[in-house]
Write an enzyme that holds these catalytic residues in place. Sequence first.
Site, PDB file in Angstrom:
ATOM      1  N   TYR A  58      43.375 -21.043  15.191  1.00  0.00           N
ATOM      2  CA  TYR A  58      43.774 -19.734  15.701  1.00  0.00           C
ATOM      3  C   TYR A  58      43.828 -18.687  14.593  1.00  0.00           C
ATOM      4  O   TYR A  58      44.307 -17.583  14.810  1.00  0.00           O
ATOM      5  CB  TYR A  58      45.149 -19.801  16.384  1.00  0.00           C
ATOM      6  CG  TYR A  58      45.147 -20.454  17.742  1.00  0.00           C
ATOM      7  CD1 TYR A  58      44.200 -21.406  18.085  1.00  0.00           C
ATOM      8  CD2 TYR A  58      46.103 -20.114  18.685  1.00  0.00           C
ATOM      9  CE1 TYR A  58      44.214 -22.017  19.324  1.00  0.00           C
ATOM     10  CE2 TYR A  58      46.125 -20.716  19.934  1.00  0.00           C
ATOM     11  CZ  TYR A  58      45.174 -21.662  20.237  1.00  0.00           C
ATOM     12  OH  TYR A  58      45.186 -22.261  21.472  1.00  0.00           O
ATOM     13  N   LYS A 104      46.294 -35.029  14.327  1.00  0.00           N
ATOM     14  CA  LYS A 104      45.164 -35.935  14.561  1.00  0.00           C
ATOM     15  C   LYS A 104      44.670 -36.309  13.163  1.00  0.00           C
ATOM     16  O   LYS A 104      43.501 -36.118  12.803  1.00  0.00           O
ATOM     17  CB  LYS A 104      44.102 -35.201  15.404  1.00  0.00           C
ATOM     18  CG  LYS A 104      43.005 -36.072  15.929  1.00  0.00           C
ATOM     19  CD  LYS A 104      43.428 -36.999  17.039  1.00  0.00           C
ATOM     20  CE  LYS A 104      42.274 -37.905  17.423  1.00  0.00           C
ATOM     21  NZ  LYS A 104      42.669 -39.052  18.240  1.00  0.00           N
ATOM     22  N   ASP A 143      46.679 -37.086  20.845  1.00  0.00           N
ATOM     23  CA  ASP A 143      46.170 -37.613  22.122  1.00  0.00           C
ATOM     24  C   ASP A 143      47.189 -38.581  22.730  1.00  0.00           C
ATOM     25  O   ASP A 143      47.529 -38.510  23.909  1.00  0.00           O
ATOM     26  CB  ASP A 143      44.795 -38.277  21.960  1.00  0.00           C
ATOM     27  CG  ASP A 143      44.670 -39.115  20.693  1.00  0.00           C
ATOM     28  OD1 ASP A 143      45.606 -39.106  19.875  1.00  0.00           O
ATOM     29  OD2 ASP A 143      43.645 -39.787  20.526  1.00  0.00           O
ATOM     30  N   ASP A 146      50.081 -25.178  20.999  1.00  0.00           N
ATOM     31  CA  ASP A 146      49.822 -24.329  22.161  1.00  0.00           C
ATOM     32  C   ASP A 146      49.602 -25.203  23.400  1.00  0.00           C
ATOM     33  O   ASP A 146      50.189 -24.978  24.462  1.00  0.00           O
ATOM     34  CB  ASP A 146      48.585 -23.468  21.886  1.00  0.00           C
ATOM     35  CG  ASP A 146      48.444 -22.331  22.871  1.00  0.00           C
ATOM     36  OD1 ASP A 146      49.421 -22.053  23.594  1.00  0.00           O
ATOM     37  OD2 ASP A 146      47.375 -21.721  22.931  1.00  0.00           O
TER      38      ASP A 146
END
Length: 359
Positions: free
Chosen positions: A124, A191, A225, A249
Amino acid sequence: MKHKITLIPGDGIGPEVAIAARRCIDATGVKIDWEEALAGQDALDKYGELLPQKTLDSIKKNKACLKGPISTPIGTGFRSVNVAIRHALDLYACLRPAKSYVGVKSYYKDIDLVVVRENSEDLYAGIEFEEGKPETKDLIAQIEKSSKKNIRPDSGISIKPISKFATQRIVKFAFEYALKAGRKKVTVVTKANIMKFTDGLFLNTAREVAKTYEGKIAFEEALVDNMAMQLVQKPKNYDVLVLPNLYGDILSDLCAGLVGGLGIAPGANIGDDMAVFEAVHGSAPKYKGQNKVNPVAMILSGVLMLQYIKEEDAAKRLENAVKKVIAEGKSVTYDFKADRNDPSAVGTSGMADAIISLL
Ligand code: NAD
């Protein structure tokens, strides 16, 4: 004491929910001198700029702002003004509590989670290279040379910067928040198994920061995940989550879903010495001007604002009034009713009136 606070009404349903929130906040008796400022299409129409310096200066001066949602065209057109405000004022911490309220339709009860999202970096950061542009071709050539990997020539590229500096301050923010709010555990979500130099850096930095809170707040690590699944299956196992921007987000919307949706999800964007308070939801343009939508997310953002300006008692009274009105289920907007076409639903201002009557 009288507070001066910037109010950005926003667009779409923004002005309706912002006015409802303002009326509820004023009804707590806290003395606030609201300074209205524009951003987004309204500002473009009036001042020829989407985010006038005047608006930023007002927030810098007043240190707190209540903001309605502002629309962003999807795919093309101008970049998000909401993101621009966070960047311009370095509001690096995005705080999004997800709490169950009796009377809200939801699959779960007794959820009380807080998402702390890094607000300044990651995908972002707004560093993007458009497909086909000469600078994009140059970048692709450079990356191919140094990484020995191929990128298809018709690619667009978004850059994901994650720094130690920004990670340290957001993880520290999460732990400090946990301490102050009497929370028990911070879970860092990344991740890091795949993106070793960005998410890996976030995780390693978080581990370092966590050491300074050993014995005070528990620390735990998760992959994003797996976290999405765990939150759906066992949301009560979690307390405070700290995440890079993009995952924050996405998972904060998931958490909002756990407690009944965007209509009751408040948010705060906090920097070192100023903050902007806004609902998680957007400007829902199809409902604009209908006095129909749920004002609660915006009012609860006002509760966070009252806590920030150290008006804790008013914050508590306002949250309790919201709780009561929702639990009673009478003077509530259509989305709280079992049947969305229930004619007894009240409008945005009607729900604010019911809350005000309890203050
Ligand atoms: P949205 O949150 O505006 O709307 C999604 C759906 O959620 C709506 O159709 C509506 O059914 C429901 N909803 C949202 N707020 C509600 C409320 N208060 N009461 C009842 N139902 C409500 O998301 P979107 O459609 O993806 O985005 C619309 C615009 O808002 C876009 O231009 C987007 O860029 C912008 N946006 C702004 C912000 C912000 O200002 N921080 C955040 C998200 C989206």
